[in-house]
Enzyme design. Structure first.
Site, mmCIF file in Angstrom:
data_model
loop_
_atom_site.group_PDB
_atom_site.id
_atom_site.type_symbol
_atom_site.label_atom_id
_atom_site.label_comp_id
_atom_site.label_asym_id
_atom_site.label_seq_id
_atom_site.Cartn_x
_atom_site.Cartn_y
_atom_site.Cartn_z
ATOM 1 N N CYS A 1 9.659 29.507 3.790
ATOM 2 C CA CYS A 1 10.495 28.751 4.723
ATOM 3 C C CYS A 1 10.386 27.274 4.364
ATOM 4 C CB CYS A 1 10.111 29.029 6.170
ATOM 5 S SG CYS A 1 8.608 28.235 6.672
ATOM 6 N N LYS B 1 5.827 28.078 23.201
ATOM 7 C CA LYS B 1 6.561 28.993 22.305
ATOM 8 C C LYS B 1 5.589 29.823 21.482
ATOM 9 C CE LYS B 1 8.091 27.320 18.187
ATOM 10 N NZ LYS B 1 7.676 28.063 16.991
ATOM 11 N N ASN B 2 4.611 29.148 20.861
ATOM 12 C CA ASN B 2 3.745 29.852 19.915
ATOM 13 C C ASN B 2 2.748 30.772 20.614
ATOM 14 O OD1 ASN B 2 5.137 28.699 17.895
ATOM 15 N ND2 ASN B 2 3.572 27.191 17.323
ATOM 16 N N ARG C 1 14.830 25.318 18.409
ATOM 17 C CA ARG C 1 13.918 26.466 18.256
ATOM 18 C C ARG C 1 12.593 26.220 18.975
ATOM 19 N NH1 ARG C 1 12.445 26.906 12.800
ATOM 20 N NH2 ARG C 1 10.925 28.245 13.785
ATOM 21 N N ASP D 1 1.391 20.913 13.470
ATOM 22 C CA ASP D 1 2.656 20.880 14.214
ATOM 23 C C ASP D 1 2.903 19.535 14.901
ATOM 24 O OD1 ASP D 1 3.093 23.451 13.404
ATOM 25 O OD2 ASP D 1 2.589 24.391 15.313
ATOM 26 N N ASP E 1 -0.598 37.807 3.359
ATOM 27 C CA ASP E 1 -1.633 38.666 2.770
ATOM 28 C C ASP E 1 -2.819 38.895 3.710
ATOM 29 O OD1 ASP E 1 -1.891 35.810 2.204
ATOM 30 O OD2 ASP E 1 -3.735 36.329 1.155
ATOM 31 N N ARG F 1 10.040 33.878 11.659
ATOM 32 C CA ARG F 1 8.867 34.442 10.977
ATOM 33 C C ARG F 1 7.907 35.135 11.937
ATOM 34 N NH1 ARG F 1 7.139 33.274 6.155
ATOM 35 N NH2 ARG F 1 5.067 33.649 6.959
ATOM 36 N N ARG G 1 4.121 30.357 2.848
ATOM 37 C CA ARG G 1 3.724 31.122 4.027
ATOM 38 C C ARG G 1 3.527 32.623 3.760
ATOM 39 N NH1 ARG G 1 6.452 29.053 9.362
ATOM 40 N NH2 ARG G 1 4.489 29.857 10.164
ATOM 41 N N PRO G 2 2.488 32.965 2.981
ATOM 42 C CA PRO G 2 2.204 34.379 2.714
ATOM 43 C C PRO G 2 1.680 35.104 3.956
ATOM 44 C CG PRO G 2 0.453 32.994 1.851
ATOM 45 C CD PRO G 2 1.513 32.065 2.371
HETATM 46 C C1 EPZ Z 1 1.380 29.421 13.341
HETATM 47 O O1 EPZ Z 1 1.987 29.929 12.149
HETATM 48 C C2 EPZ Z 1 2.454 28.683 14.101
HETATM 49 N N1 EPZ Z 1 3.564 29.583 14.381
HETATM 50 C C3 EPZ Z 1 2.940 27.481 13.294
HETATM 51 O O2 EPZ Z 1 3.850 26.750 14.107
HETATM 52 C C4 EPZ Z 1 1.761 26.585 12.949
HETATM 53 O O3 EPZ Z 1 2.210 25.531 12.123
HETATM 54 C C5 EPZ Z 1 0.677 27.391 12.229
HETATM 55 O O4 EPZ Z 1 0.296 28.549 13.039
HETATM 56 C C6 EPZ Z 1 -0.565 26.600 11.934
HETATM 57 O O5 EPZ Z 1 -1.112 26.125 13.121
HETATM 58 C C7 EPZ Z 1 3.534 30.386 15.438
HETATM 59 O O6 EPZ Z 1 2.565 30.433 16.169
HETATM 60 C C8 EPZ Z 1 4.743 31.179 15.750
HETATM 61 P P1 EPZ Z 1 -1.071 30.463 9.738
HETATM 62 P P2 EPZ Z 1 1.211 31.003 11.261
HETATM 63 O O7 EPZ Z 1 -1.021 31.914 9.357
HETATM 64 O O8 EPZ Z 1 0.300 31.801 12.099
HETATM 65 C C9 EPZ Z 1 -2.062 30.327 5.069
HETATM 66 C C10 EPZ Z 1 5.848 25.568 14.590
HETATM 67 O O9 EPZ Z 1 6.360 24.522 14.139
HETATM 68 N N2 EPZ Z 1 -1.947 31.800 5.144
HETATM 69 O O10 EPZ Z 1 -2.148 30.051 10.666
HETATM 70 O O11 EPZ Z 1 2.224 31.705 10.462
HETATM 71 C C11 EPZ Z 1 -0.726 29.634 5.328
HETATM 72 O O12 EPZ Z 1 0.057 29.573 4.179
HETATM 73 C C12 EPZ Z 1 5.223 26.601 13.674
HETATM 74 O O13 EPZ Z 1 5.851 25.857 15.801
HETATM 75 C C13 EPZ Z 1 -2.295 32.568 4.066
HETATM 76 O O14 EPZ Z 1 -2.691 32.067 3.003
HETATM 77 O O15 EPZ Z 1 0.340 30.054 10.329
HETATM 78 C C14 EPZ Z 1 -1.182 28.307 5.848
HETATM 79 O O16 EPZ Z 1 -1.542 27.490 4.766
HETATM 80 C C15 EPZ Z 1 5.480 26.361 12.232
HETATM 81 N N3 EPZ Z 1 -2.170 33.934 4.171
HETATM 82 C C16 EPZ Z 1 -2.447 28.643 6.638
HETATM 83 O O17 EPZ Z 1 -2.888 29.907 6.143
HETATM 84 C C17 EPZ Z 1 -1.753 34.543 5.310
HETATM 85 O O18 EPZ Z 1 -1.689 35.790 5.359
HETATM 86 C C18 EPZ Z 1 -2.253 28.742 8.141
HETATM 87 O O19 EPZ Z 1 -1.140 29.579 8.428
HETATM 88 C C19 EPZ Z 1 -1.415 33.740 6.412
HETATM 89 C C20 EPZ Z 1 -1.517 32.366 6.313
#
Ligand code: EPZ
Length: 442
Positions: free
Chosen positions: A122, A22-23, A415, A323, A130, A98, A127-128
């Site tokens: 969520c 999926k991801n 999902r 995950d 930025d 998202r 989940r920012p």
């Molecule tokens: C991906 O989300 C996955 N989703 C998530 O899977 C997974 O948990 C996550 O990566 C971490 O491995 C998809 O691929 C669709 P991140 P993503 O940006 O990319 C912080 C599932 O269950 N952050 O790597 O949105 C954030 O808050 C889902 O399948 C910022 O601070 O996650 C977190 O602490 C849920 N600023 C960390 O970074 C930003 O702009 C990692 O988040 C972006 C993220």
């Protein structure tokens, strides 16, 4: 809203096959916006998020051109971005998924303009986005927030390559790296992403983009270099198998003291997981006749009768994945001793803790850390969680528990796992799906 009814205590034995990721599929589908040529994708799982992405892409003028009449089979998709006049990802869809944010980079890069509703928080935390915006701004995009929408415009002449640092407080960002890498594929000049996410899904996206004509090197390492090209072409790509689904099935075998062969298993992407599982007394070994390929292996899972406690901290790849945190917690609930899990990616991702406690688990949470005191048996109970992986953890707990477990609101699970109940039933689980009306009668 459907419910799973699980009669616990059955050993899972037999063969189970892992679906496409999926991801990986979600940002790859969004990358179809980068070209006017057809993008053929194989191995796409049939999940609610994938259907939402298809709906969003259709609104953005990127249509599925091989739709079968009747119930469409999603396993092969041909996406064609043939109308570039609509570039607004509306809140209605973004709030359900998202990963809609993945359309931002491709839209700015190809069309010079994007309006994508800002994703809210969520169930697993704030989940920012930025870092996504910082990276795209560094490529020259002018970004503002208007009425809850991110509005991004490319500068005259298009995006320009730049050196970008994508590190944040919890490491890098997976979808942020996907967004910036996709946009940089069409930027003028060279982009270097430092502190890029190393997740296998980023590598899969880079493979797709390179097959479309992009010039990307270093994906899978913290430094990705992208030489921009003016156009991307057609592609035929197979999505990698889902490492999180594979890990969930491995733990389903372990929690039931079963003997499962897992096919199409991306074992090389699960080394941190198999390391911790081996320490707990779960054995994941190449199955007889397994393809000699760490992305599509067949593995056999067996385990000791008594599991040992372990300490685990979730980390960016190649560390232990967030995950698979809830699923491991379910497993450690029945280990012989005290385990410790620390969540470093989403420190609030513990919706399953209170629900597991309803099943007799002994859990003590302090901030991002949970101490798990193993018990001899979990006991079936009605439970629910509004996070996909938390729900998967509860299903695993139900498979091991004495008596009946009702996992409510399984649409969260739908999902991320295609027909999970049918696939678990085929290897010996007693698990039924009932709808809201039937659930009310129970
Ligand atoms: C991906 O989300 C996955 N989703 C998530 O899977 C997974 O948990 C996550 O990566 C971490 O491995 C998809 O691929 C669709 P991140 P993503 O940006 O990319 C912080 C599932 O269950 N952050 O790597 O949105 C954030 O808050 C889902 O399948 C910022 O601070 O996650 C977190 O602490 C849920 N600023 C960390 O970074 C930003 O702009 C990692 O988040 C972006 C993220």
């Amino acid at each position: 809203m459907d419910t799973f009814i699980i009669e616990g205590g059955r050993r899972l034995c037999g063969r189970i096959r892992v679906n496409g990721s999926k991801n990986s599929a979600l940002p790859i589908m969004a990358a179809a916006l980068l070209t006017r040529h057809p993008v053929k994708l194989r191995g796409v799982p049939d999940l609610a998020d994938i259907r939402n992405m298809l709906r969003l892409l259709a609104e953005l003028g990127c249509h599925r051109t091989n739709e079968a009449p009747g119930a469409p089979d999603l396993s092969t998709l041909i996406l064609h971005s043939d109308d570039e006049s609509q570039s607004h990802a509306r809140y209605d869809i973004v709030r359900t998924m998202r990963a809609s944010i993945c359309t931002l980079g491709p839209l700015i890069a190809r069309r010079g303009y994007a309006k994508v509703s800002m994703p809210g928080g969520c169930a697993i935390g704030d989940r920012p986005v930025d870092l996504h915006l910082r990276g795209l701004s560094a490529l020259g995009a002018h970004i503002t927030l208007e009425n809850g929408d991110i509005v991004a415009k490319a500068p005259p002449g298009g995006l320009r390559g730049a050196t970008i640092f994508l590190g944040g407080p919890f490491g890098s960002t997976v979808l942020g790296t996907a967004n910036v890498m996709s946009a940089a594929a069409l930027a003028k000049g060279t982009t270097v992403i430092e502190s890029a996410a190393c997740e296998p899904e980023v590598v899969d996206l880079a493979r797709l983009l390179n097959a479309m004509g992009a010039r990307i090197s270093g994906a899978g390492s913290p430094r990705i270099t992208i030489q921009g090209v003016p156009e991307l072409g057609p592609v035929d790509h197979t999505v990698m198998p889902d490492r999180i689904e594979a890990g969930t099935f491995i733990m389903a075998a372990a929690i039931t003291n079963g003997d499962l062969t897992i096919e199409n298993c991306p074992i090389d992407a699960l080394l941190a997981v198999t390391d911790r599982l081996t320490a707990a007394g779960v054995y994941v070994q190449p199955a007889q006749g397994s393809p000699d390929d760490g992305l599509h292996a067949s593995v056999r899972v067996t385990c000791d009768r008594v599991l040992k406690p372990v300490e685990v901290t979730t980390q960016p790849f190649p560390g232990y994945p967030t995950d698979l945190q809830a699923q491991l917690m379910a497993l450690l609930c029945i280990a012989d001793g005290n385990s410790v899990i620390t969540e470093r990616i989403f420190p609030e991702r513990f919706l399953h803790v209170a629900e597991l406690a309803r099943m007799g688990a002994r859990l003590f949470r302090q901030g991002p850390t949970v101490i798990i005191s193993g018990v001899r048996h979990l006991i079936g109970a009605p439970v629910m969680a509004s996070d996909l992986r938390a729900s998967a953890g509860l299903v695993l707990a139900g498979l091991a528990a004495q008596g009946t477990t009702y996992v409510n609101r399984v649409y969260h699970l739908d999902r991320g796992y295609e027909k999970m109940e049918e696939r678990l039933r085929a290897v010996g689980a007693s698990i039924q799906r009932i709808d809201e009306k039937e659930a009310a009668e129970h």
